[in-house]
Design a protein around this motif. Structure first.
Motif, PDB file in Angstrom:
ATOM      1  N   ARG A 184      -4.287   8.763   2.965  1.00  0.00           N
ATOM      2  CA  ARG A 184      -5.233   9.758   2.476  1.00  0.00           C
ATOM      3  C   ARG A 184      -6.666   9.249   2.385  1.00  0.00           C
ATOM      4  O   ARG A 184      -7.613   9.999   2.575  1.00  0.00           O
ATOM      5  CB  ARG A 184      -4.800  10.239   1.091  1.00  0.00           C
ATOM      6  CG  ARG A 184      -3.479  10.945   1.079  1.00  0.00           C
ATOM      7  CD  ARG A 184      -3.328  11.711  -0.220  1.00  0.00           C
ATOM      8  NE  ARG A 184      -2.039  11.527  -0.864  1.00  0.00           N
ATOM      9  CZ  ARG A 184      -0.918  12.155  -0.507  1.00  0.00           C
ATOM     10  NH1 ARG A 184      -0.947  13.004   0.480  1.00  0.00           N
ATOM     11  NH2 ARG A 184       0.211  11.939  -1.143  1.00  0.00           N
ATOM     12  N   THR A 185      -6.827   7.981   2.058  1.00  0.00           N
ATOM     13  CA  THR A 185      -8.175   7.465   1.803  1.00  0.00           C
ATOM     14  C   THR A 185      -8.444   6.216   2.624  1.00  0.00           C
ATOM     15  O   THR A 185      -8.433   5.097   2.106  1.00  0.00           O
ATOM     16  CB  THR A 185      -8.322   7.121   0.308  1.00  0.00           C
ATOM     17  OG1 THR A 185      -7.226   6.255  -0.059  1.00  0.00           O
ATOM     18  CG2 THR A 185      -8.261   8.358  -0.549  1.00  0.00           C
ATOM     19  N   PRO A 186      -8.712   6.387   3.905  1.00  0.00           N
ATOM     20  CA  PRO A 186      -8.879   5.250   4.814  1.00  0.00           C
ATOM     21  C   PRO A 186     -10.009   4.317   4.428  1.00  0.00           C
ATOM     22  O   PRO A 186     -10.012   3.168   4.853  1.00  0.00           O
ATOM     23  CB  PRO A 186      -9.145   5.912   6.174  1.00  0.00           C
ATOM     24  CG  PRO A 186      -9.490   7.326   5.884  1.00  0.00           C
ATOM     25  CD  PRO A 186      -8.843   7.678   4.596  1.00  0.00           C
ATOM     26  N   ILE A 187     -10.925   4.783   3.612  1.00  0.00           N
ATOM     27  CA  ILE A 187     -12.072   3.925   3.300  1.00  0.00           C
ATOM     28  C   ILE A 187     -11.654   2.664   2.546  1.00  0.00           C
ATOM     29  O   ILE A 187     -12.250   1.599   2.722  1.00  0.00           O
ATOM     30  CB  ILE A 187     -13.145   4.695   2.492  1.00  0.00           C
ATOM     31  CG1 ILE A 187     -14.421   3.876   2.423  1.00  0.00           C
ATOM     32  CG2 ILE A 187     -12.646   5.074   1.129  1.00  0.00           C
ATOM     33  CD1 ILE A 187     -15.577   4.582   1.789  1.00  0.00           C
ATOM     34  N   PHE A 188     -10.601   2.758   1.761  1.00  0.00           N
ATOM     35  CA  PHE A 188     -10.159   1.580   1.002  1.00  0.00           C
ATOM     36  C   PHE A 188      -9.546   0.545   1.952  1.00  0.00           C
ATOM     37  O   PHE A 188      -9.852  -0.648   1.859  1.00  0.00           O
ATOM     38  CB  PHE A 188      -9.150   1.998  -0.069  1.00  0.00           C
ATOM     39  CG  PHE A 188      -9.747   2.802  -1.187  1.00  0.00           C
ATOM     40  CD1 PHE A 188     -10.217   2.187  -2.331  1.00  0.00           C
ATOM     41  CD2 PHE A 188      -9.858   4.186  -1.098  1.00  0.00           C
ATOM     42  CE1 PHE A 188     -10.778   2.921  -3.375  1.00  0.00           C
ATOM     43  CE2 PHE A 188     -10.413   4.937  -2.133  1.00  0.00           C
ATOM     44  CZ  PHE A 188     -10.877   4.299  -3.267  1.00  0.00           C
ATOM     45  N   THR A 189      -8.703   0.989   2.850  1.00  0.00           N
ATOM     46  CA  THR A 189      -8.121   0.071   3.831  1.00  0.00           C
ATOM     47  C   THR A 189      -9.224  -0.544   4.685  1.00  0.00           C
ATOM     48  O   THR A 189      -9.211  -1.748   4.976  1.00  0.00           O
ATOM     49  CB  THR A 189      -7.127   0.820   4.723  1.00  0.00           C
ATOM     50  OG1 THR A 189      -6.475   1.815   3.967  1.00  0.00           O
ATOM     51  CG2 THR A 189      -6.106  -0.132   5.311  1.00  0.00           C
ATOM     52  N   GLU A 190     -10.140   0.299   5.066  1.00  0.00           N
ATOM     53  CA  GLU A 190     -11.287  -0.127   5.858  1.00  0.00           C
ATOM     54  C   GLU A 190     -12.029  -1.293   5.200  1.00  0.00           C
ATOM     55  O   GLU A 190     -12.281  -2.332   5.809  1.00  0.00           O
ATOM     56  CB  GLU A 190     -12.228   1.074   5.991  1.00  0.00           C
ATOM     57  CG  GLU A 190     -13.337   0.920   6.986  1.00  0.00           C
ATOM     58  CD  GLU A 190     -12.783   1.141   8.382  1.00  0.00           C
ATOM     59  OE1 GLU A 190     -13.527   0.944   9.340  1.00  0.00           O
ATOM     60  OE2 GLU A 190     -11.587   1.494   8.496  1.00  0.00           O
ATOM     61  N   ARG A 191     -12.342  -1.083   3.930  1.00  0.00           N
ATOM     62  CA  ARG A 191     -13.100  -2.097   3.190  1.00  0.00           C
ATOM     63  C   ARG A 191     -12.313  -3.389   3.043  1.00  0.00           C
ATOM     64  O   ARG A 191     -12.845  -4.490   3.216  1.00  0.00           O
ATOM     65  CB  ARG A 191     -13.466  -1.564   1.802  1.00  0.00           C
ATOM     66  CG  ARG A 191     -14.521  -0.509   1.808  1.00  0.00           C
ATOM     67  CD  ARG A 191     -15.903  -1.103   2.038  1.00  0.00           C
ATOM     68  NE  ARG A 191     -16.874  -0.038   2.210  1.00  0.00           N
ATOM     69  CZ  ARG A 191     -17.483   0.579   1.205  1.00  0.00           C
ATOM     70  NH1 ARG A 191     -17.224   0.201  -0.033  1.00  0.00           N
ATOM     71  NH2 ARG A 191     -18.334   1.550   1.437  1.00  0.00           N
TER      72      ARG A 191
END
Lengths: 206, 206
Positions: free
Chosen positions: B120-127
């Motif tokens: 749902r929240t790719p930004i966390f994995t990204e970071r």
DNA sequence: TTAATTATCTTACACGTTGTAAATTAAGTC
DNA sequence: GACTTAATTTACAACGTGTAAGATAATTAA
């Protein structure tokens, strides 16, 4: 005797046209902006299709993305199956499937750069990971219980996590960096990494 | 002489309270539904905060997620730094940092299961990937040019893609499967995989 | 070619969401 | 207890969503 394929209802060309226009429009928009800013309105406008028509094909934008991901997986499966014929040995088949996949991605780079190369549409990465996890698991089955993995006391599921993540991650990084290596070269490097990887201890010293 | 920390403006407790309520509410909602279904309205309602107040703190939901991802990275950095002291050898430090990270994730499993364990929240994995990529790159620098990697003719950037993907992917899979192994065990398995991995040829035969 | 079927278009509507404004109330600070 | 700042309340305009009903256009079958 009926020689026609039963799986060919022959879809109305208008449907194919509309869906293609919508898909192209969405890819264009994803290239331009984050997904939260994309509305059915914008997709329809860019596709030169009436907004109401969108709802005749998809429930909403997530539904459309899901169906596009289905299509992607289907295409990839086909590409990989076609590369199966006339392969000399089983150990080569792996590498050739990988190369075929990379070539397919390179041939459709605009699409894959958007859906796999950005963090905007995780469903595509999700689906591909699931597929590759299956491949990696099958490969480990082939390797059998007498491999060095089993001997080293490594859990099979953890090895699958590790291997499939490395695989999809390498592909995604390759895409994000604008595919700076040829499919063949990357496949060779990947094989080297799988076998020779990290055999050293890190350098000692204060 | 001024002995006070200059980086401590001491924020109003109302601000801290409101932000915490909003963050908790968002995590709860992410647990319940897909992100497209979440509105500022719902967040405010669940947080028992007026909707207008939301906009006093965040521009919109993506902005809120971004700031939460910033906080996450900051916390992880702290956790890892604190685990640095009194380590016997450099080669162990790596493993201990990894264990500390896993323990931190396990201690905040509700949060991490949502932001890293779902798509749902790719930004966390990204970071997190970005952060871990830095670690892996630094580790490779330490290993130097005389490692078997360099000798085998492997491009450094590809090795970094491979290594950091395997790392974050293993962590995410571990979270998704409800952390079935202890941090220490998973770290040991990970080390084994990095060294012994896939030394076999796949089984031959028809 | 005509008649049928089916996809798309047009217009319209009810409803929820967004972001902002202005004035008021409540909580924290000195 | 006076001052400052955060949160609330109410309101509003703009936009996006999903659906409906009838008209038009393209495709297919006779």
């Amino acid at each position: 005797m009926d020689m026609t394929e039963p799986t060919k209802p022959r879809t109305d060309p208008r449907i194919l046209r509309t869906r293609q226009l919508l898909k192209d429009a969405l890819i264009d928009l994803l290239q331009e902006m984050d997904i939260e800013k994309i509305s059915v309105n914008k997709i329809a406008e860019k596709a030169t299709i009436n907004r109401v028509t969108f709802y005749l094909h998809y429930r909403d934008i997530p539904d459309m993305l899901e169906k596009m991901a289905d299509d992607m997986i289907e295409e990839i499966q086909e590409v990989i199956e076609q590369s199966q014929d006339a392969k000399r040995s089983i150990e080569d088949a792996d590498s050739h499937r990988f190369i075929s996949l990379l070539e397919h991605i390179a041939a459709n780079s605009k699409f894959y750069k958007v859906v796999l190369g950005t963090k905007r549409t995780p469903i595509f990465t999700e689906r591909l990971l699931k597929m590759l996890t299956g491949s990696v698991a099958a490969r480990m089955e082939l390797m059998g219980a007498d491999s060095s993995i089993s001997k080293a006391g490594i859990q099979k599921d953890i090895a699958i996590w590790y291997g499939s993540s490395a695989l999809i991650g390498t592909i995604v990084s390759w895409i994000r960096n604008d595919m700076p290596y040829s499919p063949t070269y990357l496949a060779r490097q990947f094989t080297l990494l799988r076998t020779h990887q990290f055999l050293d201890q890190p350098a000692k010293g204060k």
